[in-house]
Design a protein around this motif. Structure first.
Motif, PDB file in Angstrom:
ATOM      1  N   ALA A 178      -7.772   4.547  17.518  1.00 45.13           N
ATOM      2  CA  ALA A 178      -8.705   4.419  16.617  1.00 45.13           C
ATOM      3  C   ALA A 178      -8.232   4.444  15.161  1.00 45.13           C
ATOM      4  N   CYS A 179      -7.185   5.298  14.908  1.00 43.42           N
ATOM      5  CA  CYS A 179      -6.488   5.359  13.628  1.00 43.42           C
ATOM      6  C   CYS A 179      -6.009   4.086  13.264  1.00 43.42           C
ATOM      7  N   HIS A 180      -5.137   3.473  13.985  1.00 37.77           N
ATOM      8  CA  HIS A 180      -4.641   2.277  13.991  1.00 37.77           C
ATOM      9  C   HIS A 180      -5.508   1.221  13.482  1.00 37.77           C
ATOM     10  N   GLN A 181      -6.722   1.103  14.130  1.00 38.23           N
ATOM     11  CA  GLN A 181      -7.694  -0.032  13.776  1.00 38.23           C
ATOM     12  C   GLN A 181      -8.281   0.286  12.256  1.00 38.23           C
ATOM     13  N   ILE A 182      -8.548   1.572  12.077  1.00 39.21           N
ATOM     14  CA  ILE A 182      -8.931   1.781  10.679  1.00 39.21           C
ATOM     15  C   ILE A 182      -7.934   1.447   9.596  1.00 39.21           C
ATOM     16  N   VAL A 183      -6.716   1.860   9.864  1.00 41.26           N
ATOM     17  CA  VAL A 183      -5.636   1.667   8.605  1.00 41.26           C
ATOM     18  C   VAL A 183      -5.303   0.197   8.856  1.00 41.26           C
ATOM     19  N   TRP A 184      -5.244  -0.451   9.946  1.00 39.80           N
ATOM     20  CA  TRP A 184      -4.740  -1.899   9.873  1.00 39.80           C
ATOM     21  C   TRP A 184      -5.963  -2.728   9.376  1.00 39.80           C
ATOM     22  N   ASN A 185      -7.077  -2.554   9.335  1.00 40.44           N
ATOM     23  CA  ASN A 185      -8.106  -3.110   8.642  1.00 40.44           C
ATOM     24  C   ASN A 185      -8.236  -3.021   7.296  1.00 40.44           C
ATOM     25  N   PHE A 186      -7.811  -1.580   6.712  1.00 39.99           N
ATOM     26  CA  PHE A 186      -7.783  -1.272   5.311  1.00 39.99           C
ATOM     27  C   PHE A 186      -6.761  -2.335   4.654  1.00 39.99           C
ATOM     28  N   LEU A 187      -5.464  -2.510   5.578  1.00 45.34           N
ATOM     29  CA  LEU A 187      -4.704  -3.178   4.874  1.00 45.34           C
ATOM     30  C   LEU A 187      -5.070  -4.807   4.696  1.00 45.34           C
ATOM     31  N   ASN A 188      -6.035  -5.225   5.151  1.00 43.80           N
ATOM     32  CA  ASN A 188      -6.731  -6.510   4.730  1.00 43.80           C
ATOM     33  C   ASN A 188      -7.767  -6.674   3.787  1.00 43.80           C
ATOM     34  N   ILE A 189      -7.896  -5.342   3.283  1.00 39.32           N
ATOM     35  CA  ILE A 189      -8.838  -5.421   2.113  1.00 39.32           C
ATOM     36  C   ILE A 189      -7.754  -5.667   0.771  1.00 39.32           C
ATOM     37  N   LYS A 190      -8.187  -6.832  -0.064  1.00 40.35           N
ATOM     38  CA  LYS A 190      -7.383  -6.960  -1.274  1.00 40.35           C
ATOM     39  C   LYS A 190      -7.972  -5.697  -1.977  1.00 40.35           C
ATOM     40  N   ASN A 191      -6.911  -4.868  -2.496  1.00 32.49           N
ATOM     41  CA  ASN A 191      -6.978  -3.655  -3.158  1.00 32.49           C
ATOM     42  C   ASN A 191      -6.255  -3.194  -4.335  1.00 32.49           C
ATOM     43  N   GLU A 192      -7.133  -3.148  -5.473  1.00 29.36           N
ATOM     44  CA  GLU A 192      -6.057  -2.751  -6.665  1.00 29.36           C
ATOM     45  C   GLU A 192      -5.652  -1.603  -6.615  1.00 29.36           C
ATOM     46  N   SER A 225      -9.548   7.005   3.777  1.00 23.92           N
ATOM     47  CA  SER A 225     -10.374   6.651   2.843  1.00 23.92           C
ATOM     48  C   SER A 225      -9.212   5.390   2.172  1.00 23.92           C
ATOM     49  N   THR A 226     -10.322   4.463   1.615  1.00 23.66           N
ATOM     50  CA  THR A 226      -9.672   3.678   0.379  1.00 23.66           C
ATOM     51  C   THR A 226     -10.838   2.996  -0.285  1.00 23.66           C
ATOM     52  N   SER A 270      -4.587   0.247  -3.610  1.00 22.07           N
ATOM     53  CA  SER A 270      -3.437   0.436  -2.750  1.00 22.07           C
ATOM     54  C   SER A 270      -3.004   1.722  -2.355  1.00 22.07           C
ATOM     55  N   GLU A 271      -4.202   2.615  -2.297  1.00 23.81           N
ATOM     56  CA  GLU A 271      -3.631   3.920  -1.535  1.00 23.81           C
ATOM     57  C   GLU A 271      -4.854   4.133  -0.647  1.00 23.81           C
ATOM     58  N   ILE A 272      -4.183   4.886   0.702  1.00 23.28           N
ATOM     59  CA  ILE A 272      -4.773   4.934   1.774  1.00 23.28           C
ATOM     60  C   ILE A 272      -4.757   6.262   2.004  1.00 23.28           C
ATOM     61  N   LYS A 273      -5.900   7.294   1.765  1.00 24.70           N
ATOM     62  CA  LYS A 273      -5.765   8.560   1.917  1.00 24.70           C
ATOM     63  C   LYS A 273      -6.058   8.944   3.285  1.00 24.70           C
ATOM     64  N   ILE A 274      -5.378   9.892   3.561  1.00 24.91           N
ATOM     65  CA  ILE A 274      -5.645  10.491   5.204  1.00 24.91           C
ATOM     66  C   ILE A 274      -5.756  12.147   4.946  1.00 24.91           C
ATOM     67  N   PHE A 314       0.863  -1.237   0.132  1.00 19.27           N
ATOM     68  CA  PHE A 314      -0.036  -0.094  -0.102  1.00 19.27           C
ATOM     69  C   PHE A 314       1.184   1.405  -0.002  1.00 19.27           C
ATOM     70  N   ARG A 315       0.257   2.399  -0.143  1.00 23.81           N
ATOM     71  CA  ARG A 315       0.997   3.561   0.106  1.00 23.81           C
ATOM     72  C   ARG A 315      -0.002   4.578   0.851  1.00 23.81           C
ATOM     73  N   PHE A 316       0.418   5.652   1.376  1.00 26.82           N
ATOM     74  CA  PHE A 316      -0.303   6.647   1.964  1.00 26.82           C
ATOM     75  C   PHE A 316      -0.342   7.800   1.327  1.00 26.82           C
ATOM     76  N   ALA A 317      -1.395   8.440   1.203  1.00 26.29           N
ATOM     77  CA  ALA A 317      -1.513   9.563   0.292  1.00 26.29           C
ATOM     78  C   ALA A 317      -2.041  10.832   1.450  1.00 26.29           C
TER      79      ALA A 317
END
Lengths: 213, 213
Positions: A131-145, A165-166, A147-151, A108-111
């Protein structure tokens, strides 16, 4: 698929992630130092300019290590006070740095989209990070084409919010919604709210502050 | 005067102590690299031998950083399993390293007395570290002329024990005894026993394993 980790697990994960990054920094420093030694030992040609370049790299990585260590130190002190005024921007900068091992590892990458200017909120600093960790950590378990996590940090004064957002596949929506509801129950007593906004194809989670000062 | 910290506090303290040590390592590396740069920039005389000595120091400190980071990584993974067979010697070596910041800061020193050979016990690895930490951390609050904390591993097979010892003034004895009784209550369900041996002027605490394999 989605899961909330307990407080202890979160700390253990973050520290473990940072040890991997720090190990990497020390390996690079040691390698550069060794490569200069090798050149000298083999009687090779080591110009002052070349040597300076390599020393710059050593300094660069030492500085990087120091920044990591400083963020880690701030992180383990977050739980020292239950409630206080906290700068969201500093917390998010530490957050991004302390998660970069996992982000890279999972492809993944952060934007990030926020200004450097301080944004103060009143809450439990540890549970905000949690709270932020739980959100991002679970985003990482989504198979995602994508691969961007926007903060992003939006709003001002008493309406400040952090938005993560992802892309979320349809079939994961209901599970992810359950996660956010459970998370909300845990963090609400720390003046933190979490809401899932349904904006297909995105999972957009807003972290807000229920009673800001 | 004496106090038992909760599990979370122990992890936070250990990590914070290590961040101070790591910060120190990066500062030294950066300083050595900078001093070589300065010599070059000022057109000073930098012999190959001198340069090699400085690079050796950089490698030495990077290695030291790596060892620290490895111990920290092992430490945060101790809680992954509730019970398992664990090598006391490895745990104590990590323990000594991860406490050295506080030991130095308080003007104490460790005197360790154990062979390198593996010594296996069956218990909760995290709570073994936790028990050892409470003992040593409270030793550091004793005003002590001696300033030495002795750690030994005695016995073999099913009678293995770790012994911590320091000088304890008479007036602190009853408080210290209370601490050890409370600690015993916490760790007994993890197959760990703690006993205070009254050997004036020493406080000698034995950590033993109630039902070893």
């Amino acid at each position: 698929m989605f899961k909330i980790s307990d407080e202890f697990e979160v700390v253990a994960k973050i520290v473990a992630g940072v040890t991997h990054q720090l190990n990497n920094v020390f390996s690079i420093v040691d390698e550069i130092s060794g490569s200069i030694q090798d050149t000298i030992n083999l009687g090779g040609n080591l110009t002052a300019e070349n040597l300076k370049k390599k020393l710059d790299k050593i300094s660069h990585h030492s500085q990087r290590g120091k920044v990591l260590v400083k963020s880690l130190n701030r992180f383990v002190h977050l739980r020292d006070t239950t409630f206080r005024e906290i700068d969201i921007i500093e917390l998010l900068e530490d957050f991004v740095l302390l998660h970069s091992h996992f982000i890279n590892q999972k492809g993944f990458r952060f934007a990030t989209c926020f200004e450097e200017e301080k944004k103060l909120v009143f809450c439990s600093p540890f549970y905000l990070f949690y709270a932020c960790h739980q959100i991002v950590w679970n985003f990482l378990n989504i198979k995602n084409e994508n691969s961007e996590i926007k903060i992003s940090v939006l709003g001002s004064a008493d309406s400040l919010k952090i938005v993560f957002s992802t892309i979320l596949p349809k079939e994961s929506k209901s599970d992810f919604n359950e996660l956010i509801v459970s998370l909300g129950q845990i963090v609400s007593s720390y003046n933190i709210g979490v809401n899932l906004k349904d904006e297909e194809p995105y999972a957009t989670v807003e972290v807000c502050f229920i009673h800001n000062k």
